[in-house]
Structures are given as structure tokens and as C-alpha cells.
Enzyme design. Structure first.
Site, PDB file in Angstrom:
ATOM      1  CE  LYS A  58      -3.961  -2.407   2.518  1.00  0.00           C
ATOM      2  NZ  LYS A  58      -5.188  -1.984   3.087  1.00  0.00           N
TER       3      LYS A  58
ATOM      4  CG  ASP B  27      -7.388  -0.292   3.842  1.00  0.00           C
ATOM      5  OD1 ASP B  27      -8.217  -0.873   3.437  1.00  0.00           O
ATOM      6  OD2 ASP B  27      -6.035   0.219   3.340  1.00  0.00           O
TER       7      ASP B  27
HETATM    8  P1  NDP Z   1       1.554  -2.907   7.336  1.00  0.00           P
HETATM    9  O1  NDP Z   1       3.402  -4.528   7.737  1.00  0.00           O
HETATM   10  O2  NDP Z   1       1.740  -1.924   7.047  1.00  0.00           O
HETATM   11  O3  NDP Z   1       1.762  -2.811   9.327  1.00  0.00           O
HETATM   12  C1  NDP Z   1       1.388  -3.860  10.102  1.00  0.00           C
HETATM   13  C2  NDP Z   1       2.166  -3.114  11.760  1.00  0.00           C
HETATM   14  O4  NDP Z   1       1.717  -3.940  12.728  1.00  0.00           O
HETATM   15  C3  NDP Z   1       2.868  -2.206  11.987  1.00  0.00           C
HETATM   16  O5  NDP Z   1       1.998  -0.834  12.743  1.00  0.00           O
HETATM   17  C4  NDP Z   1       3.854  -3.168  12.759  1.00  0.00           C
HETATM   18  O6  NDP Z   1       4.774  -2.481  14.050  1.00  0.00           O
HETATM   19  C5  NDP Z   1       2.598  -3.856  13.736  1.00  0.00           C
HETATM   20  N1  NDP Z   1       3.515  -5.315  14.671  1.00  0.00           N
HETATM   21  C6  NDP Z   1       3.365  -5.944  13.358  1.00  0.00           C
HETATM   22  N2  NDP Z   1       3.735  -7.639  14.288  1.00  0.00           N
HETATM   23  C7  NDP Z   1       3.867  -7.557  15.287  1.00  0.00           C
HETATM   24  C8  NDP Z   1       3.989  -7.328  16.541  1.00  0.00           C
HETATM   25  N3  NDP Z   1       4.124  -8.712  16.713  1.00  0.00           N
HETATM   26  N4  NDP Z   1       3.025  -7.076  17.723  1.00  0.00           N
HETATM   27  C9  NDP Z   1       2.674  -5.505  17.238  1.00  0.00           C
HETATM   28  N5  NDP Z   1       2.952  -4.824  16.746  1.00  0.00           N
HETATM   29  C10 NDP Z   1       3.162  -6.050  15.328  1.00  0.00           C
HETATM   30  O7  NDP Z   1       0.051  -3.604   7.223  1.00  0.00           O
HETATM   31  P2  NDP Z   1      -1.415  -2.952   7.741  1.00  0.00           P
HETATM   32  O8  NDP Z   1      -0.711  -2.603   7.908  1.00  0.00           O
HETATM   33  O9  NDP Z   1      -1.300  -3.399   5.758  1.00  0.00           O
HETATM   34  O10 NDP Z   1      -1.968  -4.079   8.174  1.00  0.00           O
HETATM   35  C11 NDP Z   1      -2.300  -4.531   9.858  1.00  0.00           C
HETATM   36  C12 NDP Z   1      -3.014  -5.128   9.009  1.00  0.00           C
HETATM   37  O11 NDP Z   1      -4.757  -4.966   9.681  1.00  0.00           O
HETATM   38  C13 NDP Z   1      -2.818  -6.327   8.418  1.00  0.00           C
HETATM   39  O12 NDP Z   1      -3.211  -8.078  10.200  1.00  0.00           O
HETATM   40  C14 NDP Z   1      -4.238  -7.120   7.790  1.00  0.00           C
HETATM   41  O13 NDP Z   1      -5.024  -7.936   7.701  1.00  0.00           O
HETATM   42  C15 NDP Z   1      -5.440  -5.909   8.666  1.00  0.00           C
HETATM   43  N6  NDP Z   1      -6.427  -4.883   7.219  1.00  0.00           N
HETATM   44  C16 NDP Z   1      -7.157  -5.310   7.664  1.00  0.00           C
HETATM   45  C17 NDP Z   1      -8.339  -4.658   6.429  1.00  0.00           C
HETATM   46  C18 NDP Z   1      -9.619  -4.910   6.663  1.00  0.00           C
HETATM   47  O14 NDP Z   1     -10.050  -4.563   5.720  1.00  0.00           O
HETATM   48  N7  NDP Z   1      -9.909  -5.573   7.300  1.00  0.00           N
HETATM   49  C19 NDP Z   1      -7.953  -3.423   5.383  1.00  0.00           C
HETATM   50  C20 NDP Z   1      -6.246  -3.444   5.554  1.00  0.00           C
HETATM   51  C21 NDP Z   1      -4.975  -4.220   6.119  1.00  0.00           C
HETATM   52  P3  NDP Z   1       6.386  -1.576  13.618  1.00  0.00           P
HETATM   53  O15 NDP Z   1       5.783  -0.493  12.722  1.00  0.00           O
HETATM   54  O16 NDP Z   1       6.675  -1.990  14.604  1.00  0.00           O
HETATM   55  O17 NDP Z   1       7.113  -3.068  12.521  1.00  0.00           O
END
Ligand code: NDP
Length: 302
Positions: free
Chosen positions: A88, A124
Site C-alpha cells: 500500500k 480503507d
Molecule cells: P503493515 O505491515 O503495513 O503494518 C503492520 C503494523 O503492525 C505495524 O505497525 C507493525 O509495527 C505492527 N506489528 C506487526 N507485528 C506486530 C507484533 N507482533 N506486535 C505488535 N505490533 C506488530 O500492515 P498493514 O498496516 O497493511 O495491515 C495491518 C493489519 O490490518 C493486517 O493484519 C491486515 O490484515 C489488517 N487489515 C485489514 C483490513 C480489512 O479490511 N479488514 C484492511 C487493511 C489491513 P512496527 O511498525 O513496529 O513494525
């Protein structure tokens, strides 16, 4: 890999008479977007026969191959694309133009074919607001929001919360780097909204009472994942929304259930962001296709 998961190799001999749509992600095997969109297209075709030949596919594309993939899909005349994790933010550098409403998000999840290149949109935030309204009967306007995460989905969510006039926004993230980047972005459009950021490991239990907690981290996708926030440690939230929909009940949602806090998963958001994307490609109103997509999504998850 499932045979209906396509790769760039499938584009070499690509020729379809009808319009093609697709979602790109890595991994993509879990995506139920094709089921949702194809069900809606089949229904729409009853009154709009030109949509009868439209079809929605899914492509596994690694981040390094995204620029090439977008160029080739444009050459092949794909009418529209959805982008999911991890594309994205990366896609911003590959679009020819960007919708005004998507610009502040710094992330796009929907692309529309135009002669001179892709036009980027972000549905989104719309999906989040509509999903929270449907499932938790809450409005982002006037709400005290605690947003977990600072990735692509959190960007769209934070901008939507601020633009809809939330009362306050607290962003909690694991790493400081992406937290600071998101804080800078929302503060530039935040107006009167009280905005603060906290690194998860440094969190003290002083979160505003009665907040709407939104999980936009990927913590919870695996059954072994710990909760991104311990709900028992914070002031009683009004409600919890987890963007994750598969598994349907993450540890965070189970904890909310245990504490008697209203809680919903992200399926409604997925449906509404998808319906809005289909509206961008076909002009079919999102409120018409959302119920069709919802039924298809639930069937696909079963
Ligand atoms: P990104 O990879 O861009 O971001 C992931 C985020 O999660 C970052 O802030 C990261 O922190 C954090 N993170 C990852 N692993 C952990 C952990 N173990 N503990 C704490 N924080 C963690 O992903 P997206 O933002 O695109 O997606 C995030 C979630 O949202 C996904 O699960 C996705 O499936 C869901 N989603 C659902 C949608 C829907 O329509 N229902 C639409 C879009 C997304 P850090 O910055 O420290 O790495």
C-alpha cells in the site's frame, strides 16, 4: 500454492475479452477478495450485461517486483487493482496520479486504469468507518480513539479518524520509527484534534477512559501472537475493533469478550472497502454491493 493464485508469469500469455481486476499482495493465498468481487459482479451483470465478462483475480507479487507488476498489468489493460500487505505504501511511487482524499494517507489500496497510468485511491478509511458503524454502532466523529499500529492500514485509519473529527487520537506502536512518521502525517492535518503517540513498550496505564480501541497491527494473524495491547491494563474501553478477520476471534477480541466490552472483527471493513473499490471501477453504488460481498465473504471463510 493454490492454482488460482497467479504470478507475473501468467501475464505473458494473458488475453481476455472481458475486463480484468485483481488484488496484489504477498502472501495472497488467504485473500477472499476474488470471491467477494466476483459475486458482486455476477449480481450486477443481471442489469448491466457489460459486467458479465468482468473477472477479479489474485496475484502473488513480491515487494521488489511491484513496479514491474503494475507496469505490466497496466499494459495488459487491467481495469482496476487492489493492493494489500505489503504494497500500500510502496505503490505510491508507481502511480501517475492520486485521488485528493487519498493523498494525506500516504498509502493507496485501490488503483484505477487511466490512459497515462494508474490513479491511486484509498478506501480503507471509508471501510473502517462503515464497518465500525455496522458492527459496533459507533461513529468516529467525537470518539476518543486508541489506534494500535502505524503501518499502511493504520495510516488510512488515522487520517479517517482525524478527518471525521474524532475527539482525540492516541497511536500506540511497537517501533518508534513508523510511529513518528505517522504522527508527523496526522499532525499535519490534525487541526483541533488532540494527538499523541506512545511506543508500546513504554506505555503507562493512563489511557483515556471510554476509548474506541482499533487494532491496525498484524498481531493476531497467527494464533500464537500476543495481544498488541493488554485491555485489562487500560481504562475500560467503550469498544474494540480488530481489523483482522481471519482468525475471526483474535486474542484481543477474546479478551474484550471476557471483559464484557463490545468487540468486532475486520470482516465488515473488508467488505466496505471492497464495495467502495468496486464503485470506483464500475460506478455501482457501494451500499448496493456491500451486502452481496458480505454474504460471499462469509461463505468463502466457511
Ligand atoms: P503493515 O505491515 O503495513 O503494518 C503492520 C503494523 O503492525 C505495524 O505497525 C507493525 O509495527 C505492527 N506489528 C506487526 N507485528 C506486530 C507484533 N507482533 N506486535 C505488535 N505490533 C506488530 O500492515 P498493514 O498496516 O497493511 O495491515 C495491518 C493489519 O490490518 C493486517 O493484519 C491486515 O490484515 C489488517 N487489515 C485489514 C483490513 C480489512 O479490511 N479488514 C484492511 C487493511 C489491513 P512496527 O511498525 O513496529 O513494525
Amino acid at each position: 500454492m493454490s492454482p488460482d493464485v497467479l504470478t507475473l508469469q501468467n501475464l505473458e500469455a494473458w488475453s481476455r475479452a472481458g475486463a480484468s481486476l485483481a488484488v496484489l499482495g504477498h502472501p495472497i493465498e488467504h485473500s477472499i477478495s476474488p470471491a467477494m468481487h466476483n459475486a458482486a459482479l455476477r449480481h450486477l451483470a443481471a442489469t448491466r450485461p457489460e459486467l458479465g465478462s468482468w473477472q477479479y483475480f489474485r496475484f502473488d507479487v513480491e515487494p521488489a517486483s511491484l513496479p514491474e507488476a503494475l507496469e505490466r498489468l497496466h499494459q495488459k489493460g487491467f481495469r482496476g487493482l487492489n493492493l494489500t500487505v505489503p504494497h500500500k505504501i510502496l505503490a505510491l511511487d508507481c502511480v501517475a496520479s492520486i485521488d485528493e482524499a487519498a493523498r494525506p494517507c500516504g498509502a493507496v489500496n485501490t488503483l484505477l486504469w487511466q490512459e497515462r497510468g494508474w490513479r491511486g485511491f484509498n478506501t480503507d478509511g471509508y471501510g473502517l468507518a462503515a464497518g465500525i458503524r455496522d458492527t459496533l454502532h459507533c461513529e468516529l466523529a467525537g470518539a476518543k480513539i486508541v489506534l494500535l499500529g502505524a503501518g499502511g492500514a493504520a495510516r488510512g485509519a488515522a487520517v479517517e479518524c482525524v478527518q471525521r473529527g474524532c475527539a482525540s487520537l492516541t497511536i500506540i506502536n511497537r517501533s518508534r520509527e513508523s510511529l513518528d512518521a505517522l504522527l508527523a502525517l496526522v499532525r499535519s492535518i490534525g487541526g483541533a484534534v488532540a494527538i499523541r503517540g506512545v511506543v508500546a513498550a513504554e506505555m503507562t496505564p493512563e489511557i483515556t477512559a471510554g476509548a474506541l480501541v482499533i487494532n491496525a497491527t498484524s498481531a493476531g494473524l497467527r494464533s500464537t501472537d500476543a495481544m498488541p495491547l493488554n485491555l485489562a491494563q487500560v481504562n475500560r474501553p467503550a469498544a474494540v475493533f480488530d481489523m483482522i478477520y481471519n482468525p475471526p476471534r483474535t486474542a484481543l477480541l477474546r479478551e474484550a469478550d471476557r471483559l464484557g466490552i463490545p468487540a468486532a472483527n475486520g470482516l465488515s471493513m473488508l467488505v466496505h472497502q471492497g464495495a467502495k473499490a468496486l464503485e470506483i471501477w464500475t460506478a455501482a453504488p457501494a451500499h448496493v454491493t456491500a451486502p452481496l460481498m458480505d454474504a460471499a465473504a462469509r461463505a468463502a471463510l466457511r
